[in-house]
Scaffold this motif. Structure first.
Motif, PDB file in Angstrom:
ATOM      1  N   LEU A  77      95.988  30.751  46.132  1.00 37.73           N
ATOM      2  CA  LEU A  77      95.576  30.605  47.520  1.00 37.73           C
ATOM      3  C   LEU A  77      94.140  30.116  47.515  1.00 37.73           C
ATOM      4  CD1 LEU A  77      95.979  31.212  50.584  1.00 37.73           C
ATOM      5  CD2 LEU A  77      95.192  33.526  50.095  1.00 37.73           C
ATOM      6  N   ALA A  78      93.841  29.068  48.283  1.00 33.59           N
ATOM      7  CA  ALA A  78      92.479  28.553  48.347  1.00 33.59           C
ATOM      8  C   ALA A  78      92.180  28.059  49.752  1.00 33.59           C
ATOM      9  CB  ALA A  78      92.286  27.414  47.344  1.00 33.59           C
ATOM     10  N   PHE A  79      90.926  28.221  50.146  1.00 31.67           N
ATOM     11  CA  PHE A  79      90.488  27.697  51.430  1.00 31.67           C
ATOM     12  C   PHE A  79      89.115  27.064  51.279  1.00 31.67           C
ATOM     13  CE2 PHE A  79      89.804  32.248  51.208  1.00 31.67           C
ATOM     14  CZ  PHE A  79      88.463  32.409  51.546  1.00 31.67           C
ATOM     15  N   ARG A  80      88.926  25.953  51.998  1.00 28.10           N
ATOM     16  CA  ARG A  80      87.662  25.218  51.964  1.00 28.10           C
ATOM     17  C   ARG A  80      86.845  25.572  53.198  1.00 28.10           C
ATOM     18  NH1 ARG A  80      89.410  20.365  52.536  1.00 28.10           N
ATOM     19  NH2 ARG A  80      88.884  20.288  54.720  1.00 28.10           N
ATOM     20  N   MET A  81      85.592  25.928  52.949  1.00 28.94           N
ATOM     21  CA  MET A  81      84.671  26.225  54.039  1.00 28.94           C
ATOM     22  C   MET A  81      84.222  24.896  54.646  1.00 28.94           C
ATOM     23  SD  MET A  81      84.938  29.422  53.747  1.00 28.94           S
ATOM     24  CE  MET A  81      83.918  29.796  55.158  1.00 28.94           C
ATOM     25  N   ASN A  82      84.434  24.741  55.939  1.00 33.46           N
ATOM     26  CA  ASN A  82      84.135  23.471  56.585  1.00 33.46           C
ATOM     27  C   ASN A  82      82.633  23.192  56.672  1.00 33.46           C
ATOM     28  OD1 ASN A  82      86.895  22.711  57.150  1.00 33.46           O
ATOM     29  ND2 ASN A  82      86.884  24.442  58.546  1.00 33.46           N
ATOM     30  N   GLU A  83      81.827  24.232  56.772  1.00 31.43           N
ATOM     31  CA  GLU A  83      80.394  24.052  56.946  1.00 31.43           C
ATOM     32  C   GLU A  83      79.690  23.571  55.680  1.00 31.43           C
ATOM     33  OE1 GLU A  83      82.049  26.433  60.050  1.00 31.43           O
ATOM     34  OE2 GLU A  83      82.151  26.691  57.892  1.00 31.43           O
ATOM     35  N   ASN A  84      80.168  23.979  54.517  1.00 29.42           N
ATOM     36  CA  ASN A  84      79.440  23.619  53.294  1.00 29.42           C
ATOM     37  C   ASN A  84      80.304  22.994  52.199  1.00 29.42           C
ATOM     38  OD1 ASN A  84      80.784  25.771  52.024  1.00 29.42           O
ATOM     39  ND2 ASN A  84      79.093  27.177  52.355  1.00 29.42           N
ATOM     40  N   GLY A  85      81.606  22.885  52.416  1.00 26.08           N
ATOM     41  CA  GLY A  85      82.492  22.244  51.450  1.00 26.08           C
ATOM     42  C   GLY A  85      82.894  23.087  50.252  1.00 26.08           C
ATOM     43  N   THR A  86      82.397  24.322  50.158  1.00 21.80           N
ATOM     44  CA  THR A  86      82.798  25.161  49.029  1.00 21.80           C
ATOM     45  C   THR A  86      84.258  25.553  49.174  1.00 21.80           C
ATOM     46  OG1 THR A  86      82.055  27.209  50.106  1.00 21.80           O
ATOM     47  CG2 THR A  86      80.472  26.089  48.654  1.00 21.80           C
ATOM     48  N   VAL A  87      84.893  25.797  48.041  1.00 19.38           N
ATOM     49  CA  VAL A  87      86.286  26.211  48.030  1.00 19.38           C
ATOM     50  C   VAL A  87      86.364  27.590  47.395  1.00 19.38           C
ATOM     51  CG1 VAL A  87      88.616  25.734  47.163  1.00 19.38           C
ATOM     52  CG2 VAL A  87      87.138  23.842  47.899  1.00 19.38           C
ATOM     53  N   TRP A  88      86.911  28.533  48.129  1.00 20.53           N
ATOM     54  CA  TRP A  88      87.140  29.894  47.648  1.00 20.53           C
ATOM     55  C   TRP A  88      88.615  30.009  47.302  1.00 20.53           C
ATOM     56  CZ3 TRP A  88      83.598  33.814  46.998  1.00 20.53           C
ATOM     57  CH2 TRP A  88      82.300  33.527  47.426  1.00 20.53           C
ATOM     58  N   SER A  89      88.914  30.611  46.153  1.00 22.17           N
ATOM     59  CA  SER A  89      90.313  30.676  45.745  1.00 22.17           C
ATOM     60  C   SER A  89      90.641  31.981  45.036  1.00 22.17           C
ATOM     61  CB  SER A  89      90.650  29.504  44.818  1.00 22.17           C
ATOM     62  OG  SER A  89      89.910  29.582  43.619  1.00 22.17           O
ATOM     63  N   TYR A  90      91.913  32.288  45.066  1.00 20.70           N
ATOM     64  CA  TYR A  90      92.504  33.378  44.289  1.00 20.70           C
ATOM     65  C   TYR A  90      93.621  32.775  43.451  1.00 20.70           C
ATOM     66  CZ  TYR A  90      90.354  36.762  47.503  1.00 20.70           C
ATOM     67  OH  TYR A  90      89.472  37.501  48.248  1.00 20.70           O
ATOM     68  N   THR A  91      93.665  33.167  42.199  1.00 18.47           N
ATOM     69  CA  THR A  91      94.759  32.775  41.316  1.00 18.47           C
ATOM     70  C   THR A  91      95.374  34.046  40.750  1.00 18.47           C
ATOM     71  OG1 THR A  91      93.568  30.766  40.728  1.00 18.47           O
ATOM     72  CG2 THR A  91      95.407  31.394  39.316  1.00 18.47           C
ATOM     73  N   LEU A  92      96.697  34.120  40.774  1.00 19.79           N
ATOM     74  CA  LEU A  92      97.416  35.282  40.257  1.00 19.79           C
ATOM     75  C   LEU A  92      98.139  34.885  38.978  1.00 19.79           C
ATOM     76  CD1 LEU A  92      97.485  35.234  43.548  1.00 19.79           C
ATOM     77  CD2 LEU A  92      98.947  37.205  43.231  1.00 19.79           C
ATOM     78  N   GLU A  93      97.930  35.655  37.918  1.00 22.34           N
ATOM     79  CA  GLU A  93      98.577  35.387  36.642  1.00 22.34           C
ATOM     80  C   GLU A  93      99.347  36.631  36.218  1.00 22.34           C
ATOM     81  OE1 GLU A  93      95.270  34.538  34.094  1.00 22.34           O
ATOM     82  OE2 GLU A  93      94.663  32.783  35.261  1.00 22.34           O
ATOM     83  N   PRO A  94     100.665  36.534  36.057  1.00 26.66           N
ATOM     84  CA  PRO A  94     101.437  37.704  35.608  1.00 26.66           C
ATOM     85  C   PRO A  94     100.968  38.138  34.218  1.00 26.66           C
ATOM     86  CG  PRO A  94     102.889  35.905  36.284  1.00 26.66           C
ATOM     87  CD  PRO A  94     101.509  35.359  36.251  1.00 26.66           C
ATOM     88  N   THR A  95     100.903  39.452  34.016  1.00 24.79           N
ATOM     89  CA  THR A  95     100.562  40.022  32.713  1.00 24.79           C
ATOM     90  C   THR A  95     101.615  41.065  32.363  1.00 24.79           C
ATOM     91  OG1 THR A  95      99.208  41.803  33.633  1.00 24.79           O
ATOM     92  CG2 THR A  95      98.080  39.714  33.145  1.00 24.79           C
ATOM     93  N   ASP A  96     101.570  41.582  31.140  1.00 25.22           N
ATOM     94  CA  ASP A  96     102.526  42.619  30.742  1.00 25.22           C
ATOM     95  C   ASP A  96     102.406  43.852  31.626  1.00 25.22           C
ATOM     96  OD1 ASP A  96     103.535  41.043  28.720  1.00 25.22           O
ATOM     97  OD2 ASP A  96     102.252  41.925  27.171  1.00 25.22           O
ATOM     98  N   GLY A  97     101.176  44.141  32.073  1.00 27.28           N
ATOM     99  CA  GLY A  97     100.959  45.343  32.874  1.00 27.28           C
ATOM    100  C   GLY A  97     100.854  45.112  34.363  1.00 27.28           C
ATOM    101  N   GLY A  98     101.041  43.871  34.811  1.00 26.12           N
ATOM    102  CA  GLY A  98     100.941  43.598  36.236  1.00 26.12           C
ATOM    103  C   GLY A  98     100.463  42.194  36.533  1.00 26.12           C
ATOM    104  N   THR A  99      99.196  42.084  37.012  1.00 26.84           N
ATOM    105  CA  THR A  99      98.668  40.794  37.453  1.00 26.84           C
ATOM    106  C   THR A  99      97.185  40.694  37.131  1.00 26.84           C
ATOM    107  OG1 THR A  99     100.204  40.817  39.317  1.00 26.84           O
ATOM    108  CG2 THR A  99      98.371  39.270  39.469  1.00 26.84           C
ATOM    109  N   ARG A 100      96.781  39.545  36.641  1.00 21.12           N
ATOM    110  CA  ARG A 100      95.357  39.230  36.527  1.00 21.12           C
ATOM    111  C   ARG A 100      95.019  38.424  37.766  1.00 21.12           C
ATOM    112  NH1 ARG A 100      92.163  34.815  33.977  1.00 21.12           N
ATOM    113  NH2 ARG A 100      90.094  35.700  33.632  1.00 21.12           N
ATOM    114  N   LEU A 101      94.069  38.935  38.562  1.00 22.41           N
ATOM    115  CA  LEU A 101      93.644  38.270  39.788  1.00 22.41           C
ATOM    116  C   LEU A 101      92.262  37.670  39.549  1.00 22.41           C
ATOM    117  CD1 LEU A 101      94.112  37.619  42.798  1.00 22.41           C
ATOM    118  CD2 LEU A 101      93.079  39.855  43.338  1.00 22.41           C
ATOM    119  N   VAL A 102      92.150  36.365  39.793  1.00 20.74           N
ATOM    120  CA  VAL A 102      90.893  35.640  39.604  1.00 20.74           C
ATOM    121  C   VAL A 102      90.424  35.146  40.967  1.00 20.74           C
ATOM    122  CG1 VAL A 102      89.763  33.672  38.490  1.00 20.74           C
ATOM    123  CG2 VAL A 102      91.633  34.874  37.320  1.00 20.74           C
TER     124      VAL A 102
END
Length: 151
Positions: A77-102
């Motif tokens: 999931l990612a969204f771009r801030m219209n005022e400054n062009g930065t992009v904030w994102s979340y990436t989910l990676e399955p792991t043996d014990g659940g999820t790595r969230l970045v």
């Protein structure tokens, strides 16, 4: 200014559970110390959805808007801030014990607009304290998401 800030955490929950939290923009204020409100415009969130946001930093409260630029359920999931062009994102990676969230903040153009750099220097004490607060906020956000899901 670095082009990327990043934080990650391991969560003992399936990617679907993590996704249900991060894709509910109305809940972001429960987790983020810098976002007071994130209101999606429309009935559902998807690529192209606009949001109206209310943020805070170092005693200042200010509005922003953003647009969802990536929406891949249970993956990214990612969204771009219209005022400054930065992009904030979340990436989910399955792991043996659940999820790595970045969580990341990218500056695609390599630098922020001059007016924002001036504001960061004058109101927030410069890049290092400002970005340090952003990274601290990212770690706090991820920690709160983890605690919520692992209850």
């Amino acid at each position: 200014m670095p082009n990327k800030l990043e934080a990650s955490i391991e969560i003992a929950a399936a990617p679907e559970q993590v996704w249900s939290v991060i894709s509910d923009f109305k809940r972001i204020s429960e987790f983020s110390p810098q976002t007071l409100r994130m209101q999606p415009l429309g009935r559902s969130v998807h690529t192209g959805t606009w949001t109206v946001n209310l943020n805070k930093a170092k005693g200042y409260v200010y509005p922003t808007t953003s647009k969802v630029v990536r929406f891949e359920p249970n993956r990214a999931l990612a969204f771009r801030m219209n005022e400054n062009g930065t992009v904030w994102s979340y990436t989910l990676e399955p792991t043996d014990g659940g999820t790595r969230l970045v969580q990341r903040r990218d500056v695609p153009k390599g630098k922020l607009p001059g007016w924002l750099q001036f504001t960061i220097d004058k109101a927030f004490g410069g890049e290092q304290p400002f970005e340090g607060a952003l990274v601290d906020g990212m770690h706090e956000t991820l920690g709160k998401i983890k605690r919520t899901l692992e209850r």
